[in-house]
Design a protein around this motif. Sequence first.
Motif, short mmCIF file in Angstrom:
data_model
loop_
_atom_site.label_atom_id
_atom_site.label_comp_id
_atom_site.label_asym_id
_atom_site.label_seq_id
_atom_site.Cartn_x
_atom_site.Cartn_y
_atom_site.Cartn_z
N ARG A 1 0.84 -1.21 0.00
CA ARG A 1 0.00 0.00 0.00
C ARG A 1 0.87 1.25 0.00
O ARG A 1 0.61 2.20 -0.75
N LEU A 2 1.90 1.29 0.81
CA LEU A 2 2.75 2.46 0.87
C LEU A 2 3.52 2.64 -0.44
O LEU A 2 3.68 3.77 -0.94
N GLU A 3 3.98 1.54 -0.99
CA GLU A 3 4.70 1.62 -2.27
C GLU A 3 3.83 2.25 -3.34
O GLU A 3 4.27 3.11 -4.11
N ALA A 4 2.56 1.84 -3.39
CA ALA A 4 1.64 2.39 -4.39
C ALA A 4 1.43 3.89 -4.17
O ALA A 4 1.35 4.67 -5.13
N ILE A 5 1.34 4.29 -2.92
CA ILE A 5 1.14 5.72 -2.62
C ILE A 5 2.37 6.53 -3.01
O ILE A 5 2.26 7.61 -3.63
N LEU A 6 3.55 6.06 -2.68
CA LEU A 6 4.76 6.80 -2.98
C LEU A 6 4.97 6.97 -4.49
O LEU A 6 5.55 7.97 -4.94
N LYS A 7 4.49 6.04 -5.28
CA LYS A 7 4.62 6.16 -6.73
C LYS A 7 3.78 7.30 -7.28
O LYS A 7 3.98 7.74 -8.42
#
Length: 929
Positions: free
Chosen positions: A841-847
């Motif tokens: 979830r965090l990876e998707a947000i940071l992208k």
Amino acid sequence: MERFSYLKSANAAFIDELLERYLADPESVDSSWRYFFEGLDFGTSSAVAPGATPQAEVAAAGPDLSSEAKVAELITAYRELGRLLADINPLAPPPASHPLLELARFGLSDADLNRSFTAARLVGMEPAPLSQILTRLRETYCGSVGVEFTHIQDRSEREWLRSKMETSRNRIELDSETRKFILKRLTQSESFERFLHTRYVAQKRFSVEGGEAVIPALDCMIEASTELGAEQFVIGMAHRGRLNVLANVFGKKPEYIFTEFEGTYTTDPSQGEGDVKYHMGYSTDHVASGGRQVHLSLASNPSHLEFVNPVVEGMVRAKQTYLDDSERRKVIPILIHGDASFAGQGVCYETLNLAGLSGYSTGGTLHIVINNQIGFTALPGESRSTTYSTDLAKMLEVPIFHVNGDDPEAVWYVARLCSEYRARYRKDAFMDLICYRKHGHNEGDEPGFTQPVMARQIKAHASPREIYAGRLVAQGVLDDAKAKALVDEELAKLLDAQKVARARAPHPAPATFGAKWEGLKAGTLEDMLKPVNTAVPAEQLVEIAEKANRVPDSFKLHPKLARFLEARLRTVRDGKSIDWGNGESLAYATLLLEGHAVRLSGQDSERGTFTHRHAVLHDFESGETYLPLNKLRDGQARFEVYNSHLAEIGVLGFEFGYALADPSALVIWEAQFGDFANGAQVIIDQFIASAESKWARSSGLVLLLPHGFEGQGPEHSSARLERFLQLCAKGNMAVANLTTPAQLFHALRRQVRRDFRKPLVIMSPKSLLRHSQAVSEIGEFSRSRFQEVLDDPVFSDVHGGVRKVLLCSGKIYYDLLLERGDRTDIALVRIEQLYPWPGARLEAILKRYPAAEVVWVQEEPRNMGAWPYIFAIWAGGSDDFGERAGKGISYVGRDFYAAPAVGSAKQHEKEQKALIAKAFSDAGERGKK
């Protein structure tokens, strides 16, 4: 009689006072004194002047009241102090005399031994010579049982105990079959230990040799309590004798135990680390005499000795609750202690202090102290300041029986008497089983290094089985050949079991998901990150709020609370500005209506430390209490909230045990401040964080730990988030630092709506409880679920203009939000659940922020809070997250501190402003609209 009259010296003046009361109302004095006065000749005499005292009347009638008073005082002294002459130490003969029990102390002498005294009626005899009275007293109070009961202030309890002991002379006449059974049990216990000693040389097992009588003691307690209505027993004990209890009381097959000694069973570390064999728990169904089936549970316990005590009490309370055992007859706790640990560990006091508290009482615990007269290598004088290891128990005003471990019939008698007392008065009872330790602390120790004299004495001392077998042979109960045959039979069984262990290595997995756990499973790390539907329709929430914020018309609320409830109701009706306390209440209410009981306890939990909850309302005029959450509708589950006593270990252990036994309930422990949770660190480390991995025992316990840096000093700022994160591995628990009431609502509901249970640790708010922006709209309750990460709501889709992502967790988000103002080049992203790490979830947000650098911002010192954990994650500690995210991470926060926070409020404010400014320092004017 006065409250403390039983403890007075029984002198003539005192008897005169009793006599006056007896003549006015015979029922006003103890039955033994009533019997005594009935034996006196109250004949009339013309020599008695009108208006003379009752004592003068009696004197004129003939009896020597002064001499009777001396004997009465002697009898009272033996009841209180006869234990000083008791034959209760198997390693030492009883004292021949004691100054406090010498005849001269009572104004008596050998010349009085043949005089007859009516005071004999005080011990149930007809008038008798002093010599016979002394014989009766010594048989009762100076045999293999020494008793302490005169400290009990309740007269009915003292009378019942006195009558039981004096009519039986503190012994029991057993039939030959029972005596043979006791010998068999001693034989099984001893044979098991000796087999292990010779077949698995120097392997640790923490032998019970010297204290084998604990096995028939447990047998008798279980049998007697079953006769009195018990259906389940939960037993807690440390490692001394644990394997013996597993084999000989719980019926764990010896081949299973031998396989653990052989070490040939297959292990799967991915499923947990496991534990040593003498820490493991067990449960079984046991058929008592008469064919009644009862359930036995042995709680798992680490090496921390007595810390299992509150866990057992919590398990029992949970079982009593869901079995509707309001009389507390059906489920009984039995705790087995060590002498040094019971006297030495503070958790014992904390657990005993729960006994009389309405939210924690279990209706009495049966205690056995395996008193081997040594603690590791320390003698009693080195490890306690009290006469007996059990002196702590006097705080409960319950009986304490010191019994010689070499006399199993006395042990049997005391076990039954303890069981009967517990059943009658719903109070604890203590057996101090005085014995010895045949070997060192463990089987690799040499006791002769530190206690050479005691070690030689023990080596020369016959075992309890040998002593009892000789006694039965001498009495003609069985012959010597039969006694030896019992040993041979047991050794043959054990040898066969060892052959099975070596051939097949049987090692069945623990039965974890039966009974109340039926339908649940062991949740994986992946399971913990799956979404759970926790939303509740808005109209239902409004309906609940109408009931949860109302009181009967006759109930007089404090004016401020009336406004408080109205405000709560209004925000739910309006669908906005729902605060933390309101969100929490809605979570509880919805679960109650779904059939899940809710139990919350802690210091000041009814009102809430920060006056935000008010779960229990008090009538402003009468003081009567009212719990709105128990008045939602007929048939709902039960809501319980309790103010605990001022301690952490005992209460947190209790709630952990409660959650173990009832997975359908939401069980919560709340710290007054999160800083104080480390007072229960053993429960957190050894039980909550690791029970599933060590013992395959799941728990859904929730910890609410108020946390946040607000200038209140080093002891009112930090729940030590870093320590909980350090404990996280293999999906053992969840750790969250939430920022909205809706997130709390969903997190609490998620706990019992999943098909597995994991502990949840929440860094709960303090100032955010009333923060104008820390509120939620009703749609966040009705259309959403728990979000492990909350993206910045200001931005949508990919936003290349964001130069910096400030990653944070908890309260500091609102400080950052205020500082950001209308800037558009800085995004605020909140990690609500730190573990399990929401990497995807965090990876998707940071992208969504391809041009942004990532900064972790926290208010805790650099060596505390989440930063050490976050840094490790980014550096490759979690599937190379930093590399996958394509970004590095930097830190903004306080420097390294030894204490969590500064003491000066002004210094705190200065530091807080500085770190907030530093978080935004690189954005400059470029970020302004």
